[in-house]
Structures are given as C-alpha cells and as structure tokens.
Scaffold this motif. Structure first.
Motif, PDB file in Angstrom:
ATOM      1  N   VAL A 155       0.837  -1.205   0.000  1.00  0.00           N
ATOM      2  CA  VAL A 155       0.000   0.000   0.000  1.00  0.00           C
ATOM      3  C   VAL A 155       0.865   1.245   0.000  1.00  0.00           C
ATOM      4  O   VAL A 155       0.562   2.243  -0.675  1.00  0.00           O
ATOM      5  CB  VAL A 155      -0.944  -0.019   1.223  1.00  0.00           C
ATOM      6  N   GLY A 156       1.983   1.202   0.749  1.00  0.00           N
ATOM      7  CA  GLY A 156       2.873   2.363   0.798  1.00  0.00           C
ATOM      8  C   GLY A 156       3.436   2.702  -0.566  1.00  0.00           C
ATOM      9  O   GLY A 156       3.518   3.880  -0.948  1.00  0.00           O
ATOM     10  N   VAL A 157       3.829   1.681  -1.335  1.00  0.00           N
ATOM     11  CA  VAL A 157       4.354   1.916  -2.684  1.00  0.00           C
ATOM     12  C   VAL A 157       3.288   2.552  -3.570  1.00  0.00           C
ATOM     13  O   VAL A 157       3.553   3.515  -4.311  1.00  0.00           O
ATOM     14  CB  VAL A 157       4.864   0.591  -3.293  1.00  0.00           C
ATOM     15  N   CYS A 158       2.077   2.030  -3.501  1.00  0.00           N
ATOM     16  CA  CYS A 158       0.982   2.578  -4.326  1.00  0.00           C
ATOM     17  C   CYS A 158       0.687   4.027  -3.957  1.00  0.00           C
ATOM     18  O   CYS A 158       0.474   4.877  -4.835  1.00  0.00           O
ATOM     19  CB  CYS A 158      -0.265   1.721  -4.158  1.00  0.00           C
ATOM     20  N   VAL A 159       0.663   4.309  -2.657  1.00  0.00           N
ATOM     21  CA  VAL A 159       0.390   5.678  -2.218  1.00  0.00           C
ATOM     22  C   VAL A 159       1.487   6.615  -2.695  1.00  0.00           C
ATOM     23  O   VAL A 159       1.221   7.740  -3.154  1.00  0.00           O
ATOM     24  CB  VAL A 159       0.252   5.725  -0.680  1.00  0.00           C
ATOM     25  N   ARG A 160       2.749   6.166  -2.624  1.00  0.00           N
ATOM     26  CA  ARG A 160       3.853   6.999  -3.112  1.00  0.00           C
ATOM     27  C   ARG A 160       3.733   7.247  -4.608  1.00  0.00           C
ATOM     28  O   ARG A 160       4.051   8.336  -5.100  1.00  0.00           O
ATOM     29  CB  ARG A 160       5.179   6.325  -2.780  1.00  0.00           C
ATOM     30  N   ILE A 161       3.272   6.234  -5.347  1.00  0.00           N
ATOM     31  CA  ILE A 161       3.080   6.423  -6.793  1.00  0.00           C
ATOM     32  C   ILE A 161       2.051   7.522  -7.041  1.00  0.00           C
ATOM     33  O   ILE A 161       2.288   8.459  -7.821  1.00  0.00           O
ATOM     34  CB  ILE A 161       2.649   5.099  -7.455  1.00  0.00           C
ATOM     35  N   PHE A 162       0.920   7.431  -6.371  1.00  0.00           N
ATOM     36  CA  PHE A 162      -0.123   8.443  -6.570  1.00  0.00           C
ATOM     37  C   PHE A 162       0.348   9.816  -6.092  1.00  0.00           C
ATOM     38  O   PHE A 162       0.051  10.837  -6.722  1.00  0.00           O
ATOM     39  CB  PHE A 162      -1.391   8.038  -5.822  1.00  0.00           C
ATOM     40  N   LYS A 199      -3.497   4.690   8.287  1.00  0.00           N
ATOM     41  CA  LYS A 199      -2.244   4.460   9.002  1.00  0.00           C
ATOM     42  C   LYS A 199      -1.071   4.437   8.025  1.00  0.00           C
ATOM     43  O   LYS A 199      -0.007   5.024   8.287  1.00  0.00           O
ATOM     44  CB  LYS A 199      -2.333   3.148   9.777  1.00  0.00           C
ATOM     45  N   CYS A 200      -1.255   3.761   6.889  1.00  0.00           N
ATOM     46  CA  CYS A 200      -0.201   3.725   5.876  1.00  0.00           C
ATOM     47  C   CYS A 200       0.074   5.125   5.318  1.00  0.00           C
ATOM     48  O   CYS A 200       1.230   5.493   5.067  1.00  0.00           O
ATOM     49  CB  CYS A 200      -0.587   2.778   4.736  1.00  0.00           C
ATOM     50  N   LEU A 201      -0.992   5.917   5.135  1.00  0.00           N
ATOM     51  CA  LEU A 201      -0.826   7.274   4.614  1.00  0.00           C
ATOM     52  C   LEU A 201      -0.024   8.148   5.567  1.00  0.00           C
ATOM     53  O   LEU A 201       0.887   8.881   5.151  1.00  0.00           O
ATOM     54  CB  LEU A 201      -2.199   7.904   4.362  1.00  0.00           C
ATOM     55  N   LEU A 202      -0.373   8.083   6.857  1.00  0.00           N
ATOM     56  CA  LEU A 202       0.258   8.959   7.836  1.00  0.00           C
ATOM     57  C   LEU A 202       1.706   8.579   8.117  1.00  0.00           C
ATOM     58  O   LEU A 202       2.453   9.387   8.684  1.00  0.00           O
ATOM     59  CB  LEU A 202      -0.549   8.940   9.142  1.00  0.00           C
ATOM     60  N   GLU A 203       2.123   7.378   7.744  1.00  0.00           N
ATOM     61  CA  GLU A 203       3.509   6.965   7.952  1.00  0.00           C
ATOM     62  C   GLU A 203       4.432   7.451   6.840  1.00  0.00           C
ATOM     63  O   GLU A 203       5.648   7.281   6.925  1.00  0.00           O
ATOM     64  CB  GLU A 203       3.587   5.439   8.052  1.00  0.00           C
ATOM     65  N   LEU A 246      -5.098  16.000   4.003  1.00  0.00           N
ATOM     66  CA  LEU A 246      -6.109  15.151   3.370  1.00  0.00           C
ATOM     67  C   LEU A 246      -6.075  13.741   3.952  1.00  0.00           C
ATOM     68  O   LEU A 246      -7.119  13.135   4.227  1.00  0.00           O
ATOM     69  CB  LEU A 246      -5.880  15.115   1.864  1.00  0.00           C
ATOM     70  N   ALA A 247      -4.868  13.207   4.181  1.00  0.00           N
ATOM     71  CA  ALA A 247      -4.745  11.868   4.760  1.00  0.00           C
ATOM     72  C   ALA A 247      -5.258  11.831   6.196  1.00  0.00           C
ATOM     73  O   ALA A 247      -5.877  10.858   6.629  1.00  0.00           O
ATOM     74  CB  ALA A 247      -3.282  11.426   4.717  1.00  0.00           C
ATOM     75  N   LYS A 248      -5.025  12.908   6.926  1.00  0.00           N
ATOM     76  CA  LYS A 248      -5.463  12.964   8.326  1.00  0.00           C
ATOM     77  C   LYS A 248      -6.978  12.986   8.440  1.00  0.00           C
ATOM     78  O   LYS A 248      -7.558  12.480   9.408  1.00  0.00           O
ATOM     79  CB  LYS A 248      -4.865  14.204   8.989  1.00  0.00           C
TER      80      LYS A 248
END
Length: 753
Positions: free
Chosen positions: A199-206, A304-308, A317-319
């Motif tokens: 999920v972290g990789v995908c979020v970083r891509i976006f 949780k993944c977003l905030l890390e 927005l993530a918060k």
C-alpha cells in the motif's frame, strides 16, 4: 424707423400670410397674381430703402470693421506659416525616431525567437536526460516521480510537435498508464490483504504523480458504492450466506456473478412477514458487524499507511480521510432509511433498539474510533416512540379509577420498553420521556377521583367514604412510586447513572404532590385540634392551688394523648407512604412541643404545685408523641427544648436567668421572659394581656411574627406599660421580678446587635 417698418410688415394681413410657416392658400387665391407681385415688390422696395439708410448712417463703423478684418487676415497668414514650419520639423523628428525603433523591434523579435528556440532545446535536452533516468530505474515510486517531472516539462513547452521526441513522449504516456494500472490494482489488493509495504508503494506512486487526492476520493467512492449495495441487499432480506459470499472483500468477478443471478426474469422468492424480518435482522447484523466493520478496518489501515509517509501538502487530506469516510457512511445510512420501503421502515422503527445495539456493537468492535451521530437514526425514532406510547396507552386505556393491577401493567410495559432501549442513552431518554407522560396521565386520572372539601377534613371520627377513597388513591400513588423505584434499581447502575433515571425519579414528585394535597387537610385539622386542646391548659383546674395531685397527666394532656393516638392511627397510618407520614409526624411533634411550651410559658396565675404538675406533663407529652415519632431525639432542638423546659419550669427566677443567659441556648429568650412574667405580681401583667389579647390571639401573633426582635419588642412595650402603671398608681417599689426581666432583656438585645 426700422422697427416701425418691421412692425408694419408683420401686422399687414398680406405679408403675415407669407411670413407664416404654413401660408394659407385660400388667402392667396383671393388676390390676383399681379397684385401679389406688386404688393411684394413694394414691400421689398421699402426694406431695401431702410437697409440703404442704415448703411449710410453706419458708414464710418463699417469702414473701421473692414480695416480690422484686413489686419486679422494678415495675422492668420503669419500663424499658418509658423504652423507649416513646425509640421515640417515634427516630421523630420519622427523619421529620426521611428527608423531606429523599427530596427530595434526587428532585432528584439529575432532575439525572442532565438530565446524560445534556446528554451525549447534546453527543455528537449532536459527531457531526454530525465527520460534516460526513467529507463534506468525499476522503482515504481521513483518512476512516478520521473513521469510527473516529464509531464511538467511537456506542459511548459509543447514538445509533442517535435518529431525526434515522439517516441519518448509515447513511452512516457505508456509508463504513466502502466503505473496507474499497477497502483490501482495493488492498492486494493494491499488493503484487502493488509500489506502495508505494498500500500505504501501505491500511495507513493499516486503522491508522486500528484493525483493522491483524486485517488483517495476514488477509494471513498468505491467503498461508498459497495456499502450502498450492501445496504440495499440487507433491506431486501437476502440470505446471509449469499451476502457473505459476495461481500465487498470478495473479488470483483464474484460480485459481478452474484449480481447476474438476480437478473430480470428470475422469479422472486416469496416469504411471510416473520420470515422476512428474521432474514432482515440477520442481514443487518452482517451489514454492521461484518461489512461495515471490514470497511472501517480497511479505512483505518489505509490511513495508518498514509500517515507513515512524508506526504507534504497531502498530509491534511490523509489525516481527514477516516472522518470523510465515516461522514459518507452516515449520510448513506440516513438516505437509505428515508428511501426504504414501508415494510422495511416499519421493521426498523419497531426494532430500533436492536438496530442501535448493532451500531453500538460496531462502535465497540472498532474501539470507539467511529461513533454514530444522533441524526443517523433520527428518522426512525418517531415511529418507535409512537409504538412505545401506544403500548403505554393500552395499559391505561378505559381506566377511570386506577388500582394496583393498573400500576403493575404500566410498570411491566415500562420495564419492557426501558430494557429494550437501554442500549442507547438517547433512545432511553426519549422512552423515559414517554413514560413520564404516561405517569402524568395516570396522575390526572387519580386526581380526577380525589375528593376535597370539608367532609375530607374531619379527624374526630372514623374515615368517611370520601376519605377512604382518598386513602386508596394515595396508596395507589405510593405503590406506583415504589414500583418505579424498583424498576430503576432493576435496570442497574448503567441506567441509574443516566440523566433519564434522574428525570424519571424526579417526575415522581408530581405524584407526591397529590398525596400531600390529600394529607394536608387532615394534618391541618389535627394541628388545629392540638392547638385547641393545648389552649385548654389555661382552663386546667387547680393549677393555682397547692392541693392538687401531681400524679398522672392533666386532663388536657389525657385528651391530647387520646386524640393523637386515635387521629393518627385512624386517619394517617392507613397511608402507605412512610416517608410522607414520617415527615408529617415530625412536623406535628415539633408543632405540639412549640404550642405546649408557648402555653406553658404564658400560663398565669400558677402555684408551685401547679408548676410541678405541668413539669410532669412535659414527660407525659413525650409519651403522647411517641406514637407518631418513636425516636424523639430525631426532633433535635425541639426535643431538647421540651427537656429544658421540664427542668427550668420549677426553678426560681434568678436561677432561670442564670441557666438561660448563654447566647444560642435551646430556650428562646421570649419564652424565658414570659416565664419570668409568670413569677410577677398582678400589677406586672403579661405582654399579651397588656396588649389586650387573649391566649389564642397571642399564639396567632407568635405564629405570624417569627422574628425574635419583634417578639422582644412586644415584651418591651409591656414593660413600658408597667412603668406607666407604677407611676400612675404611685407605687413606691417595682415588682421584684421587674429588675430581673429588664436586665435579662437588655442582655438579649445586646446579643441581637
């Protein structure tokens, strides 16, 4: 002459017609043409003669004006020559400026085009350099960052028109499509399987592609769509087995296949109402505790993944991601409740506590991270409260004279409704409000049957029909009060800690008010009778004699004892409200002691044996009051006053003053002073006798004037009156009690100040 000629012509009928804006043709036809010409010629001749005359008269002025005109023409020609010279100079100057300017403008355009070409070449070089980096990395997040930079270069300069970059630009577009496809696929897979790295990789891509807000909105829309379908399936009463098989966590293919099973033309399964409601609540339990819980955990995991990650501007927005999801869920539930079919709405309204229990179960399961707002289930509350109100009304329907059976039925309904609604503080508060309204209806029915009037106030005989009916009604209220209190206790500490419990118990005061309204006339009659009996103390025979017996109670005391026992046992004890009876007993005992002491202090004349007799009555009064107050010590100051009077009534005046001189004593100063007056001679009359009052009037005055200062002023007035009597009678010496009274009074007044 000219003015006269003009006036003459203007007034002439012939000339006036020619001078008008619209000449009259009728007038012209009446005169021959030759005559008209002759007339006009004559007029013109006259005007010409007048003009020539004026020219001759103004000849000098006209010559002067002609000279000035010549000079003006010469000046104009000179100015025209200067203007032409200036125009020639300006044209020469314009040529000197515009020629260099045109040359400079041409060179500037050439330089601008060179700059644009240079910028395009630099951008192309940067594009090719960054593009080589894209080919040289396998990190998807880094590739997304490179693609975003390349798109920025392409937006700065339209590189799509450059032929040698077409292949590279196509590669960038394909890389972006590939990254989006992989990120979208892996994001949902990572959320479903709880893979934070994926999920972290995908979020970083976006994030690197600068589309993370849009991505999160798409996730919310997807979850919202799944929940909308789940709610719809639940309201349709679909079997839980099918729902679990086609849940939102299932692959999209299985979900699509499940939808195809319900295609048009497939015969629906008909079920009865009971079967449908069973399936409905099973589906709702799945909806809240499985489906919604699954989405909540997925949202929290994604957040949780977003905030890390270091998201920069996207951190806010993530918060707020979880709050947006929950707000959307609440809105979806509200709209679904309002749009549900009537039979579903009815089932939800009637089973609102069960629905709230599921909601609270979900809140507990997610550790209260999300909580439902009051407005979510607001549309269902009215129907549920209407059902509760109808149940309460049935318990009180067609009841004119409530009894214990009615109370039992009402409390059973209340117990059922409150036990069902205890799952939610707001709901149980609303149900408690409905119960309070039903209680008020009960009290209104009781109040309509209460008898008031003179026939309910007698206390010297057995209770009559009206009094018996009032006792029955009061006991019904007491039974209801005890039943409600037991109900509150049975509901446990969880309910007792709520405001609803306080509201319910405090509303019972209204029932207590009815009991007090029934008891008050009886208590007032008993007080009045006690007052009359104690007033008869002043008529007690032998109190001024030394030959009376001190054994046994006095006649008035025997009457008081018999009356209290009879009235209390006959008219008060039949009431079951022990708290009210106990309070009434305390009030009656305090009033008896107060009246007894006041009458005792004012009785005159009295012998020493009579004092001993009344002292013994103090102890007999204790025995008379024990039937209504078993523990007289609970009366506090009033009981201590009775004991103090018993010991002080027979002591000499000086000792009486000494024992009561301390400030804040049990015996009020005005009682001590009245007792001192009892030791004086006939000339030193008691304060109320001096005022011309009888004993009854004195007691009434004391009851309405409770201030110690007012009572001492009455005594002060009596002493002043006594001094006047002494002077009028020429008595040589004051009564021996007088200085004792005045000294004690002065000390008391000082203490008041």
């Amino acid at each position: 002459m000219t003015d006269e000629l003009c006036e003459k012509i203007e007034n002439d009928e012939f000339y006036k017609n020619f001078l008008a804006d619209k000449p009259s043709p009728e007038l012209q036809l009446t005169v021959a043409i030759s005559d008209q010409i002759a007339k006009l010629s004559d007029g013109i001749e006259q005007l010409s003669s007048a003009l020539q005359k004026q020219v001759r008269e103004q000849y000098g002025a006209l010559i002067s004006q002609a000279k000035h005109a010549g000079t003006l023409n010469a000046s104009i020609e000179s100015i025209t020559s200067h203007i032409e010279t200036l125009q020639f100079g300006a044209e020469r100057l314009r040529r000197q400026i515009t020629v260099p300017y045109d040359l400079l403008e041409t060179q500037t355009k050439v330089l601008g085009r060179l700059h644009e070409a240079s910028h395009v070449l630099r951008q192309c070089a940067r594009f090719l350099q960054v593009h080589r980096e894209l080919d040289g990395t396998n990190d998807l997040a880094e590739q997304a960052s490179i693609v975003n930079e390349l798109e920025g270069l392409m937006e700065d300069v339209d590189l799509t028109k450059i032929d040698f970059l077409r292949d590279e630009i196509g590669t960038v577009k394909k890389a972006k499509q590939r990254l989006l496809k992989v990120a979208n696929r892996d994001l949902f897979e990572g959320i479903l399987k709880n893979k934070p790295d994926q999920v972290g990789v995908c979020v970083r891509i976006f994030h690197n592609l600068k589309i993370l807000p849009k991505c999160l909105n798409n996730v919310l829309e997807t979850f919202g769509s799944y929940l909308k379908d789940a709610i719809k399936e639940s309201f349709a009463g679909t079997d839980v087995a099918k729902l679990r098989k086609t849940g939102v966590s299932s692959p999209a293919k299985e979900r699509a296949e499940a939808r195809q099973l319900k295609a048009p033309g497939k015969a629906p399964t008909l079920t009865n109402s009971s079967n449908f409601r069973t399936k409905l609540w099973q589906a709702l339990e799945w909806l809240f505790l499985d489906e919604m819980y699954g989405h909540c955990t997925q949202v929290l995991f994604l957040q949780k993944c977003l905030l890390e990650l270091p998201l920069g501007d996207d951190y806010t927005l993530a918060k707020e991601f979880d709050r947006k999801f929950w707000n959307n869920l609440e809105k979806q539930l509200v709209s679904s409740f309002k749009a549900a079919q009537s039979h579903v709405t009815q089932a939800l309204q009637q089973g609102l506590p069960k629905l709230l229990s599921l909601a609270r179960g979900l809140e507990t399961k997610i550790d209260q991270h999300f909580t439902f707002g009051e407005q979510v289930f607001g549309s269902l509350e009215a129907g549920y409260l209407e059902k509760c109100a109808n149940n309460f009304k049935v318990a009180l329907a067609d009841i004119d004279f409530p009894n214990q059976e009615v109370i039992d039925a009402l409390v059973r309904v209340a117990s059922t409704e409150l036990n069902a609604a205890i799952v939610d503080p707001r709901l149980i508060g609303l149900v408690t409000g409905v119960l309070c309204v039903s209680n008020k209806d009960l009290w209104n029915k009781i109040e309509r049957n209460v008898k008031l009037g003179s026939e309910t106030q007698q206390v010297f005989d057995n209770p009559n029909v009206s009094q018996s009916q009032n006792i029955t009604l009061a006991n019904v209220i007491c039974y209801h009060h005890e039943a409600i209190n037991r109900l509150v206790q049975n509901l446990g500490t969880k309910f007792s800690a709520l405001d609803a419990a306080k509201k319910l118990t405090s509303s019972l005061v209204e029932g207590k008010t009815i009991i007090m309204a029934i008891l008050q006339p009886l208590i007032a009659s008993i007080h009045s009778a006690v007052n009359v009996i104690l007033l008869s103390m002043h008529r007690e025979p032998g109190l001024n004699s030394n030959n009376i017996s001190t054994a046994g109670p006095s006649l008035y005391m025997k009457e008081l004892q018999d009356f209290i026992v009879r009235a209390w046992s006959t008219h008060i004890l039949p009431f079951n409200d022990r708290a009210v009876i106990e309070q009434a007993g305390h009030n009656l005992a305090i009033r008896c002691i107060e009246l007894f002491v006041q009458n005792l202090a004012t009785i005159r004349p009295i012998s020493s044996t009579g004092r001993q007799r009344l002292k013994a009555d103090c102890h007999h009064l204790e025995g008379a009051l024990k039937p209504i107050v078993p523990d007289l010590s609970s009366l506090g100051k009033s009981f201590r006053l009775l004991r103090a009077i018993a010991s002080l009534f027979t002591v000499p005046p000086q000792e009486l003053v000494e024992q009561t001189s301390e400030e804040g004593g049990v015996v009020p100063p005005y009682i001590v002073l009245f007792m001192l007056f009892g030791h004086a001679g006939n000339d030193m009359a008691s304060p109320h006798v001096t005022a011309g009052w009888g004993n009854e009037k004195l007691l009434q005055w004391l009851e309405s004037h409770t201030s110690e200062r007012e009572r001492l002023e009455l005594i002060t007035g009596a002493l002043q009156k006594y001094r006047t009597v002494v002077r009028q009678k020429n008595i040589t010496q004051y009564d021996p009690i007088y200085p004792i009274v005045t000294s004690y009074l002065e000390n008391v007044v000082k203490q008041l100040h």
